[in-house]
Enzyme design. Structure first.
Site, mmCIF file in Angstrom:
data_model
loop_
_atom_site.group_PDB
_atom_site.id
_atom_site.type_symbol
_atom_site.label_atom_id
_atom_site.label_comp_id
_atom_site.label_asym_id
_atom_site.label_seq_id
_atom_site.Cartn_x
_atom_site.Cartn_y
_atom_site.Cartn_z
ATOM 1 C CB CYS A 57 -0.876 0.048 1.241
ATOM 2 S SG CYS A 57 -2.097 -1.251 1.369
ATOM 3 C CD GLU A 59 -2.380 4.006 2.984
ATOM 4 O OE1 GLU A 59 -1.864 3.242 2.130
ATOM 5 O OE2 GLU A 59 -3.596 4.176 3.087
ATOM 6 C CB CYS A 91 -5.538 -1.635 4.772
ATOM 7 S SG CYS A 91 -3.779 -2.012 4.887
HETATM 8 N N1 THU Z 1 -4.301 0.390 -1.124
HETATM 9 C C1 THU Z 1 -3.476 1.371 -0.645
HETATM 10 O O1 THU Z 1 -2.447 1.678 -1.248
HETATM 11 N N2 THU Z 1 -3.831 1.992 0.493
HETATM 12 C C2 THU Z 1 -4.984 1.776 1.174
HETATM 13 O O2 THU Z 1 -5.246 2.457 2.145
HETATM 14 C C3 THU Z 1 -5.898 0.726 0.742
HETATM 15 C C4 THU Z 1 -5.490 -0.045 -0.437
HETATM 16 C C5 THU Z 1 -3.963 -0.221 -2.409
HETATM 17 C C6 THU Z 1 -3.568 -1.666 -2.374
HETATM 18 C C7 THU Z 1 -3.941 -2.096 -3.786
HETATM 19 O O3 THU Z 1 -2.886 -1.764 -4.655
HETATM 20 C C8 THU Z 1 -5.132 -1.244 -4.139
HETATM 21 O O4 THU Z 1 -5.091 -0.133 -3.247
HETATM 22 C C9 THU Z 1 -6.464 -1.948 -4.023
HETATM 23 O O5 THU Z 1 -6.621 -2.544 -2.789
#
Ligand code: THU
Length: 139
Positions: A57, A59, A91
């Site tokens: 992610c 973050e 998440c």
């Molecule tokens: N994702 C993030 O980068 N941050 C979040 O807070 C939630 C999800 C990304 C992971 C994945 O690449 C895409 O979003 C879909 O879940």
């Protein structure tokens, strides 16, 4: 809670980072930017993989960039930006990683369409597990 003036600058950095997201599978692009109390900014974007479970992610990407640059504490705020008209929400895994380094972090949620919400990590992750809990209970 509303965003302060400097917070919009952090959102702008996160939006720029979002443009570098590698998200060909979900097509859900996220950017994040962490500002330290000494005014350094570390940014990141989500990075996906053909082996889907390896995705990182935005973050955590920004968190690890901060740590790799030597900033392991005293983060003032993180801005998280997505497209569309639904605000992002970090998440559970990312909340836990952020807590490790700055439990008192402010969290600024934003969309490229202008939505904004300010919250705190303490609100998003109450009664968190942190390094201090390891202290007396080992063995
Ligand atoms: N994702 C993030 O980068 N941050 C979040 O807070 C939630 C999800 C990304 C992971 C994945 O690449 C895409 O979003 C879909 O879940």
């Amino acid at each position: 809670m509303s965003l302060g003036p400097g917070d919009e600058d952090l959102v702008r950095v996160a939006s720029l980072a979002r443009e570098r997201a590698y998200a060909p599978y979900s097509t859900y692009k996220v950017g994040a930017a962490i500002r330290t109390k000494r005014n350094k900014i570390h940014s990141g974007a989500n990075v996906e993989n053909a082996s889907y479970g390896l995705t990182v992610c935005a973050e955590r990407c920004a968190s690890f960039a901060a740590v790799a640059a030597g900033d392991t504490k005293e983060w003032d705020a993180i801005a998280i930006v997505t497209g569309g008209d639904t605000l992002p929400s970090p998440c559970g895994a990312c909340r836990q990683v952020l807590h490790e380094f700055s439990p008192a972090l402010r969290v600024l949620l934003a969309t490229t369409t202008g939505m904004r919400k300010a919250t705190t990590l303490a609100e998003l992750l109450p009664d968190a597990f942190g390094p201090e809990r390891l202290g007396s209970a080992r063995g």
